[in-house]
Design a protein around this motif. Structure first.
Motif, PDB file in Angstrom:
ATOM      1  N   PRO A 146       0.818  -1.221   0.000  1.00  0.00           N
ATOM      2  CA  PRO A 146       0.000   0.000   0.000  1.00  0.00           C
ATOM      3  C   PRO A 146       0.852   1.272   0.000  1.00  0.00           C
ATOM      4  CG  PRO A 146      -0.961  -1.602   1.481  1.00  0.00           C
ATOM      5  CD  PRO A 146       0.380  -2.163   1.039  1.00  0.00           C
ATOM      6  N   GLU A 147       1.977   1.254   0.692  1.00  0.00           N
ATOM      7  CA  GLU A 147       2.858   2.419   0.718  1.00  0.00           C
ATOM      8  C   GLU A 147       3.432   2.704  -0.670  1.00  0.00           C
ATOM      9  OE1 GLU A 147       3.166  -0.227   2.876  1.00  0.00           O
ATOM     10  OE2 GLU A 147       2.252   0.779   4.607  1.00  0.00           O
ATOM     11  N   GLU A 148       3.818   1.642  -1.382  1.00  0.00           N
ATOM     12  CA  GLU A 148       4.348   1.813  -2.742  1.00  0.00           C
ATOM     13  C   GLU A 148       3.265   2.322  -3.689  1.00  0.00           C
ATOM     14  OE1 GLU A 148       7.867  -1.576  -2.799  1.00  0.00           O
ATOM     15  OE2 GLU A 148       5.798  -2.201  -3.177  1.00  0.00           O
ATOM     16  N   LEU A 149       2.047   1.827  -3.531  1.00  0.00           N
ATOM     17  CA  LEU A 149       0.942   2.289  -4.372  1.00  0.00           C
ATOM     18  C   LEU A 149       0.620   3.751  -4.093  1.00  0.00           C
ATOM     19  CD1 LEU A 149      -1.274  -0.894  -4.129  1.00  0.00           C
ATOM     20  CD2 LEU A 149       0.055  -0.123  -6.113  1.00  0.00           C
ATOM     21  N   ALA A 150       0.670   4.145  -2.829  1.00  0.00           N
ATOM     22  CA  ALA A 150       0.443   5.547  -2.484  1.00  0.00           C
ATOM     23  C   ALA A 150       1.536   6.427  -3.091  1.00  0.00           C
ATOM     24  CB  ALA A 150       0.398   5.721  -0.961  1.00  0.00           C
ATOM     25  N   GLU A 151       2.771   5.943  -3.075  1.00  0.00           N
ATOM     26  CA  GLU A 151       3.870   6.694  -3.691  1.00  0.00           C
ATOM     27  C   GLU A 151       3.645   6.854  -5.192  1.00  0.00           C
ATOM     28  OE1 GLU A 151       8.734   6.624  -4.032  1.00  0.00           O
ATOM     29  OE2 GLU A 151       7.681   4.703  -3.857  1.00  0.00           O
ATOM     30  N   LEU A 152       3.225   5.784  -5.870  1.00  0.00           N
ATOM     31  CA  LEU A 152       2.938   5.880  -7.312  1.00  0.00           C
ATOM     32  C   LEU A 152       1.870   6.928  -7.585  1.00  0.00           C
ATOM     33  CD1 LEU A 152       2.873   2.185  -8.597  1.00  0.00           C
ATOM     34  CD2 LEU A 152       4.404   4.006  -9.346  1.00  0.00           C
ATOM     35  N   ALA A 153       0.808   6.916  -6.802  1.00  0.00           N
ATOM     36  CA  ALA A 153      -0.274   7.889  -6.994  1.00  0.00           C
ATOM     37  C   ALA A 153       0.252   9.313  -6.818  1.00  0.00           C
ATOM     38  CB  ALA A 153      -1.419   7.607  -6.033  1.00  0.00           C
ATOM     39  N   ARG A 154       1.080   9.522  -5.806  1.00  0.00           N
ATOM     40  CA  ARG A 154       1.648  10.869  -5.583  1.00  0.00           C
ATOM     41  C   ARG A 154       2.545  11.281  -6.752  1.00  0.00           C
ATOM     42  NH1 ARG A 154       2.394   8.785  -0.484  1.00  0.00           N
ATOM     43  NH2 ARG A 154       4.620   8.497  -0.818  1.00  0.00           N
ATOM     44  N   LEU A 155       3.371  10.349  -7.222  1.00  0.00           N
ATOM     45  CA  LEU A 155       4.299  10.659  -8.309  1.00  0.00           C
ATOM     46  C   LEU A 155       3.574  10.992  -9.613  1.00  0.00           C
ATOM     47  CD1 LEU A 155       7.079   7.968  -7.779  1.00  0.00           C
ATOM     48  CD2 LEU A 155       7.305  10.438  -7.508  1.00  0.00           C
ATOM     49  N   PHE A 156       2.406  10.385  -9.827  1.00  0.00           N
ATOM     50  CA  PHE A 156       1.710  10.554 -11.107  1.00  0.00           C
ATOM     51  C   PHE A 156       0.514  11.489 -11.014  1.00  0.00           C
ATOM     52  CE2 PHE A 156       4.376   6.940 -11.781  1.00  0.00           C
ATOM     53  CZ  PHE A 156       4.902   7.219 -13.037  1.00  0.00           C
ATOM     54  N   ARG A 157       0.334  12.120  -9.889  1.00  0.00           N
ATOM     55  CA  ARG A 157      -0.760  13.081  -9.703  1.00  0.00           C
ATOM     56  C   ARG A 157      -0.736  14.147 -10.798  1.00  0.00           C
ATOM     57  NH1 ARG A 157      -0.982  14.510  -4.110  1.00  0.00           N
ATOM     58  NH2 ARG A 157      -3.186  14.139  -4.113  1.00  0.00           N
ATOM     59  N   HIS A 158       0.446  14.619 -11.174  1.00  0.00           N
ATOM     60  CA  HIS A 158       0.559  15.665 -12.200  1.00  0.00           C
ATOM     61  C   HIS A 158       0.134  15.186 -13.592  1.00  0.00           C
ATOM     62  CE1 HIS A 158       4.287  13.467 -12.886  1.00  0.00           C
ATOM     63  NE2 HIS A 158       4.319  14.036 -14.082  1.00  0.00           N
ATOM     64  N   GLU A 159       0.020  13.880 -13.799  1.00  0.00           N
ATOM     65  CA  GLU A 159      -0.396  13.331 -15.097  1.00  0.00           C
ATOM     66  C   GLU A 159      -1.919  13.318 -15.254  1.00  0.00           C
ATOM     67  OE1 GLU A 159       1.359  12.685 -17.637  1.00  0.00           O
ATOM     68  OE2 GLU A 159       3.380  12.254 -16.929  1.00  0.00           O
ATOM     69  N   ALA A 160      -2.651  13.475 -14.178  1.00  0.00           N
ATOM     70  CA  ALA A 160      -4.119  13.377 -14.237  1.00  0.00           C
ATOM     71  C   ALA A 160      -4.731  14.253 -15.330  1.00  0.00           C
ATOM     72  CB  ALA A 160      -4.737  13.676 -12.869  1.00  0.00           C
ATOM     73  N   GLN A 220      -7.435   7.525  -7.393  1.00  0.00           N
ATOM     74  CA  GLN A 220      -8.589   8.426  -7.439  1.00  0.00           C
ATOM     75  C   GLN A 220      -8.416   9.579  -6.452  1.00  0.00           C
ATOM     76  OE1 GLN A 220     -12.066   5.932  -7.072  1.00  0.00           O
ATOM     77  NE2 GLN A 220     -11.797   5.091  -9.125  1.00  0.00           N
ATOM     78  N   ALA A 221      -7.849   9.306  -5.282  1.00  0.00           N
ATOM     79  CA  ALA A 221      -7.611  10.364  -4.306  1.00  0.00           C
ATOM     80  C   ALA A 221      -6.616  11.396  -4.841  1.00  0.00           C
ATOM     81  CB  ALA A 221      -7.105   9.775  -2.986  1.00  0.00           C
ATOM     82  N   ALA A 222      -5.730  10.957  -5.753  1.00  0.00           N
ATOM     83  CA  ALA A 222      -4.749  11.860  -6.363  1.00  0.00           C
ATOM     84  C   ALA A 222      -5.321  12.559  -7.598  1.00  0.00           C
ATOM     85  CB  ALA A 222      -3.488  11.084  -6.733  1.00  0.00           C
ATOM     86  N   GLY A 223      -6.605  12.314  -7.896  1.00  0.00           N
ATOM     87  CA  GLY A 223      -7.237  12.983  -9.034  1.00  0.00           C
ATOM     88  C   GLY A 223      -7.133  12.233 -10.346  1.00  0.00           C
ATOM     89  N   ILE A 224      -6.668  10.991 -10.301  1.00  0.00           N
ATOM     90  CA  ILE A 224      -6.522  10.177 -11.509  1.00  0.00           C
ATOM     91  C   ILE A 224      -7.780   9.323 -11.663  1.00  0.00           C
ATOM     92  CG2 ILE A 224      -5.130   8.416 -12.658  1.00  0.00           C
ATOM     93  CD1 ILE A 224      -2.815   9.354 -10.699  1.00  0.00           C
ATOM     94  N   ASN A 225      -8.411   9.385 -12.830  1.00  0.00           N
ATOM     95  CA  ASN A 225      -9.607   8.588 -13.091  1.00  0.00           C
ATOM     96  C   ASN A 225      -9.161   7.178 -13.478  1.00  0.00           C
ATOM     97  OD1 ASN A 225     -12.211   7.751 -13.516  1.00  0.00           O
ATOM     98  ND2 ASN A 225     -12.426   8.779 -15.490  1.00  0.00           N
ATOM     99  N   VAL A 226      -8.885   6.357 -12.467  1.00  0.00           N
ATOM    100  CA  VAL A 226      -8.355   5.020 -12.674  1.00  0.00           C
ATOM    101  C   VAL A 226      -9.326   3.997 -12.100  1.00  0.00           C
ATOM    102  CG1 VAL A 226      -6.979   5.128 -10.546  1.00  0.00           C
ATOM    103  CG2 VAL A 226      -6.332   3.521 -12.356  1.00  0.00           C
ATOM    104  N   ARG A 227      -9.441   2.875 -12.806  1.00  0.00           N
ATOM    105  CA  ARG A 227     -10.235   1.749 -12.317  1.00  0.00           C
ATOM    106  C   ARG A 227      -9.436   0.475 -12.554  1.00  0.00           C
ATOM    107  NH1 ARG A 227     -16.039   1.828 -12.927  1.00  0.00           N
ATOM    108  NH2 ARG A 227     -15.843  -0.217 -11.974  1.00  0.00           N
ATOM    109  N   ILE A 228      -9.604  -0.478 -11.644  1.00  0.00           N
ATOM    110  CA  ILE A 228      -8.915  -1.761 -11.733  1.00  0.00           C
ATOM    111  C   ILE A 228      -9.933  -2.818 -12.129  1.00  0.00           C
ATOM    112  CG2 ILE A 228      -7.505  -3.456 -10.491  1.00  0.00           C
ATOM    113  CD1 ILE A 228      -6.233  -0.612 -10.703  1.00  0.00           C
TER     114      ILE A 228
END
Length: 144
Positions: free
Chosen positions: A69-83, A110-118
């Motif tokens: 979960p920590e790594e996934l949260a890091e990915l979301a933070r790193l890619f927030r600017h791509e949203a 989604q919390a980082a503003g990325i419209n992502v679904r799994i």
């Protein structure tokens, strides 16, 4: 529009296939490490921007170990600017046992503003990219 392409790195291989307004990406490789995940997501985002395709359908590789979960949260933070560069990102997770972990990825993204679904099924992912889902409809829209 450019056709199929591949990108390789020691830790992964990406196969890109444009399909209408969607960039389909198949990820392969045997290295389950955060630097590898960050590198291939950077390559995917760059290719989507380069091609001007705002919808991504990413089929992840079979992994030995899921991201934490920590790594996934890091990915979301790193890619927030791509949203702003992408309308929606569908990720197909082929390893059913990893689905609970990947649901964390959806929540963090989604919390980082990325419209992502799994998804576990590529056809469901394609339908969502094409038509959205009832959850995507604006509340109170009298036409729906």
């Amino acid at each position: 529009m450019p056709h199929d392409a591949t990108a390789e790195d020691p830790g992964y291989r990406l196969r890109f296939h444009p399909h209408g307004d969607v960039l389909e990406v198949a990820v392969s490789g045997d290295v389950d490490a955060q630097p590898v995940r960050i590198a291939y997501w950077r390559a995917i985002a760059a290719e989507g921007r380069r091609r001007g395709l705002r919808k991504l359908l990413v089929t992840d590789r079979r992994k030995g170990t899921p991201a934490t979960p920590e790594e996934l949260a890091e990915l979301a933070r790193l890619f927030r600017h791509e949203a702003p560069n992408f309308d929606c990102v569908a990720v197909v997770e082929p390893t059913i046992a990893f689905l609970p972990t990947m649901e964390h990825a959806e929540i963090f993204g989604q919390a980082a503003g990325i419209n992502v679904r799994i998804f576990t099924d590529a056809q469901q992912a394609e339908r969502w990219l094409r038509y959205g889902s009832p959850d995507d409809e604006p509340a109170g829209d009298p036409l729906h």
